[in-house]
Design an enzyme around this catalytic site. Structure first.
Site, PDB file in Angstrom:
ATOM      1  CE  LYS A   1      27.128  26.649  30.224  1.00 19.78           C
ATOM      2  NZ  LYS A   1      28.524  26.462  30.436  1.00 19.78           N
TER       3      LYS A   1
ATOM      4  CG  ASP B   1      26.605  26.629  26.763  1.00 16.14           C
ATOM      5  OD1 ASP B   1      26.414  27.845  26.974  1.00 16.14           O
ATOM      6  OD2 ASP B   1      27.528  26.188  26.991  1.00 16.14           O
ATOM      7  NE  ARG B   2      27.638  30.937  30.394  1.00 15.53           N
ATOM      8  CZ  ARG B   2      28.436  31.709  31.129  1.00 15.53           C
ATOM      9  NH1 ARG B   2      27.720  32.666  31.796  1.00 15.53           N
ATOM     10  NH2 ARG B   2      29.593  31.350  31.326  1.00 15.53           N
TER      11      ARG B   2
ATOM     12  CG  ASP C   1      28.164  28.269  23.880  1.00 11.94           C
ATOM     13  OD1 ASP C   1      27.715  29.321  24.496  1.00 11.94           O
ATOM     14  OD2 ASP C   1      28.734  27.333  24.139  1.00 11.94           O
TER      15      ASP C   1
ATOM     16  CB  SER D   1      30.537  30.342  25.638  1.00 14.03           C
ATOM     17  OG  SER D   1      29.527  30.252  26.307  1.00 14.03           O
ATOM     18  CG  HIS D   2      30.221  33.851  28.924  1.00 10.83           C
ATOM     19  ND1 HIS D   2      30.930  32.603  29.069  1.00 10.83           N
ATOM     20  CD2 HIS D   2      30.759  34.625  29.593  1.00 10.83           C
ATOM     21  CE1 HIS D   2      31.789  32.860  29.714  1.00 10.83           C
ATOM     22  NE2 HIS D   2      31.958  34.020  30.106  1.00 10.83           N
TER      23      HIS D   2
ATOM     24  CG  ASP E   1      25.508  31.249  26.264  1.00 11.57           C
ATOM     25  OD1 ASP E   1      24.789  30.257  25.783  1.00 11.57           O
ATOM     26  OD2 ASP E   1      26.475  31.088  26.716  1.00 11.57           O
TER      27      ASP E   1
HETATM   28  C1  VG1 Z   1      32.263  30.557  33.319  1.00  9.68           C
HETATM   29  C2  VG1 Z   1      31.277  30.013  34.603  1.00  9.68           C
HETATM   30  C3  VG1 Z   1      31.279  28.545  34.424  1.00  9.68           C
HETATM   31  C4  VG1 Z   1      30.900  28.036  32.939  1.00  9.68           C
HETATM   32  C5  VG1 Z   1      31.836  28.545  32.157  1.00  9.68           C
HETATM   33  C6  VG1 Z   1      31.629  28.417  30.503  1.00  9.68           C
HETATM   34  O1  VG1 Z   1      33.557  30.099  33.790  1.00  9.68           O
HETATM   35  O2  VG1 Z   1      31.697  30.313  35.698  1.00  9.68           O
HETATM   36  O3  VG1 Z   1      30.069  28.143  35.266  1.00  9.68           O
HETATM   37  O4  VG1 Z   1      30.893  26.624  32.981  1.00  9.68           O
HETATM   38  O5  VG1 Z   1      31.981  30.011  32.067  1.00  9.68           O
HETATM   39  O6  VG1 Z   1      30.378  28.701  30.114  1.00  9.68           O
HETATM   40  P1  VG1 Z   1      34.758  30.795  34.435  1.00  9.68           P
HETATM   41  O7  VG1 Z   1      35.757  30.112  34.576  1.00  9.68           O
HETATM   42  O8  VG1 Z   1      34.884  32.280  33.666  1.00  9.68           O
HETATM   43  O9  VG1 Z   1      34.209  31.272  35.890  1.00  9.68           O
HETATM   44  V1  VG1 Z   1      30.065  28.911  28.729  1.00  9.68           V
HETATM   45  O10 VG1 Z   1      28.344  29.322  28.473  1.00  9.68           O
HETATM   46  O11 VG1 Z   1      30.976  30.460  28.447  1.00  9.68           O
HETATM   47  O12 VG1 Z   1      30.707  27.868  27.843  1.00  9.68           O
HETATM   48 CO    CO Z   2      27.607  29.362  26.745  1.00  7.40          CO
END
Ligand code: VG1
Ligand code: CO
Length: 543
Positions: free
Chosen positions: A376, A281-282, A279, A113-114, A277
């Site tokens: 998302k 979804d953000r 993937d 993801s991010h 981001d």
């Molecule tokens: C983070 C965010 C959370 C989100 C998760 C996955 O998690 O705070 O809100 O759902 O990333 O997003 P954490 O545990 O690092 O706070 V993504 O777009 O990376 O799948």
């Molecule tokens: Co993501």
């Protein structure tokens, strides 16, 4: 071409976090590391005869290698059919859409993801269930338990298949169908939004800059915005997915998407900016010289949902993660619909959506979505804003200012302290948790504390309980400071400190957030002794 069994032994630490198992690419490159996790997953799933699996990823380094491994193992597991995105590409919301539209039993998303990508970056794997959403905790915990005892990997001794050619191929008796990554997703979007109105908006000269951050959102944004909705070529920038995201950190916030922010604050700024981001979804929404907080974005979407065809009949309810600001709660109250507060992570929204209790959900971390899928969805949020702007004739800034005028502004910020040695972060949280019983009713840094607790959540649908989901200190006026450790990082620990204060006074709503939140920042330091435990004088990232 036959099934083979390879002996293996367990790896430590294969517990999925907030959103799947994320580790350094080098960890995933170890022989049998990915295989063990996938075998553990397949071991906890029922027999796959007759079932369909969806597989795709965000195109980051190691994506293709991992997909070939998974396809062979899926064939050994006995799936009737595996749908895989062309080139191994599927955004996270697209996986969700494909699972739902094709009646698949689940899907595997390859993404961190991010998190940054490339050979030195991160890789990740996540399982989604038949509703299209992330597996709930009881499934991820079962997988983790299984990783501790996995002894053999069942796969096929076949050559790689071609991921680039659309159409049907076979591994043993499993059909592997390479599909267009965009078409199912695009069809879902067409069913929700007023494409004609958005087309007119662009035809009338409205300008958008969509920064796909060299990640998987590019093909989707180009196909829909430039291809179908008539936005001029060049609207989507950084639109080709790269294995290392071009060195960018594909986390759409004002810090990582600074180039987008610079464009939106320039003299010739477009009307709207957006980013997604790794993937896709953000999402981040930016107005001309105006940054929108994700919590406000969710509230604006909820307030005006009925302007959008897919939501014309109204929304059943809303949900937000606990640290997300209460802006949407205020809108829900005015609309007379329920608002649910869940732990961080999209997996907690699935039950609520399946039960028809909520239509819209969001997180402060630039995540917004609805029951059209069970993830998302970055581009969905951008299309929602475009539809709202087209239908209302108002600018991004005007829509947010209207929200503030009606409900007050929830001034909000998140402070991240990254790369803390794990023991120190754990010690901070341990001390903080130990102090909780004594905090309620006292005054800290001159601020009256109403209550302090460790957020626990009982799922209203299946009654499952999730403990220790974040420490919150809530003041008598509703202001809050929340502390939790990230569950997506791969290096040391990240402490997230979330700050929220409600400002009803319109004349004070333009005070910069960091200034308006200063008393809460002082309180956070006093209760958690962040400097003492982390050795850091300030956050590494402030959003
Ligand atoms: C983070 C965010 C959370 C989100 C998760 C996955 O998690 O705070 O809100 O759902 O990333 O997003 P954490 O545990 O690092 O706070 V993504 O777009 O990376 O799948
Ligand atoms: Co993501």
């Amino acid at each position: 071409m036959s099934r083979i069994t390879i002996p293996t032994s367990p790896f430590d630490g294969q517990r999925p976090g907030t959103s799947g198992l994320r580790k350094k690419v080098t960890v995933f490159q170890q022989p049998r590391y990915l295989e063990n996790f996938v075998q553990a997953l397949f071991d906890v799933l029922p027999d796959a005869a007759g079932l369909t699996l969806v597989v795709g990823g965000d195109g980051r380094f190691h994506n293709r290698v991992a997909i070939q491994t998974i396809l062979r193992m899926a064939a050994a597991k006995g799936y009737a059919r595996v749908l895989v995105g062309q080139g191994g590409i599927l955004s996270t919301p697209a996986v969700s859409a494909v699972i739902r539209r094709h009646g698949a039993s689940g899907g595997i998303v390859l993404s961190a993801s991010h998190n940054p990508g490339g050979p030195e970056g991160d890789f990740g794997i996540k399982y989604n269930v038949a509703n299209g959403g992330p597996a709930p905790e009881k499934v991820t915990e079962a997988i983790f338990e299984r990783t501790k005892v996995v002894r053999e990997i069942r796969t096929m001794d076949t050559a790689d298949i071609s991921l680039d050619t659309l159409g049907s191929q076979h591994i043993g008796s499993t059909e592997v169908l390479v599909i267009d990554p965009v078409s199912d997703y695009a069809e879902v979007m067409r069913g929700l939004f007023d494409f004609d109105a958005i087309r007119k908006l662009f035809a009338g000269g409205f300008t958008l800059r969509y920064d796909a951050m060299c990640a998987v959102g590019g093909p989707y944004a180009k196909a829909l915005l430039e291809g179908e909705l008539g936005a001029p070529a060049g609207t989507v920038v950084n639109g080709t997915p790269l294995e290392d995201f071009g060195g960018l950190h594909p986390d759409p916030n004002p810090v990582n998407a600074e180039d987008l922010i610079a464009h939106l604050f320039a003299a010739d700024a477009p009307d709207m900016g957006a980013a997604s981001d790794g993937d896709a979804d953000r999402n981040m929404i930016v107005g001309r010289k105006f940054v929108v907080s994700p919590s406000d974005s969710l509230a604006v979407i909820a307030a005006h949902a009925t302007l959008v065809p897919g939501y014309r009949a109204g929304i059943a309810g809303v949900a937000r993660s606990m640290p997300t600001s209460t802006a949407v709660d205020r809108v829900a109250k005015a609309l007379g619909i329920p608002c649910f507060e869940t732990p961080t992570g999209w997996k907690f929204f699935g039950n609520l959506m399946d039960a028809g209790k909520v239509t819209l959900c969001g997180e402060e971390s630039y995540g917004t979505g609805s029951s059209h899928v069970r993830e998302k969805d970055g581009l969905w949020a951008v299309l929602f804003w475009l539809n709202l702007i087209a239908a209302s004739g108002k600018s991004v800034e005007a829509l947010v200012r209207e929200l503030w005028a009606q409900y007050g502004r929830c001034v909000y910020s998140r402070h991240d302290y990254e790369g803390i040695p794990t023991e120190q972060a754990d010690a901070l949280m341990r001390d903080l948790r130990a102090s909780l019983p004594t905090l309620g009713g006292t005054s800290i840094a001159g601020l009256p504390v109403a209550f302090a607790d460790d957020f626990a959540y009982t799922d209203p649908v299946d009654d499952s309980v999730s403990q220790k989901q974040g420490v919150r200190i809530v003041l008598t006026d509703g202001s809050r400071v929340v502390f939790r450790l990230s569950g997506t990082g791969t290096e040391g620990a990240t402490l997230r400190v979330y700050l929220e204060r409600h400002e009803p006074d319109a004349s004070r709503q333009d005070i910069p957030a960091q200034e308006a939140l200063q008393p809460l920042i002082a309180l956070a330091e006093m209760v958690a002794r962040i400097r003492h435990f982390t050795g850091m004088n300030q956050p590494t990232v402030t959003t």
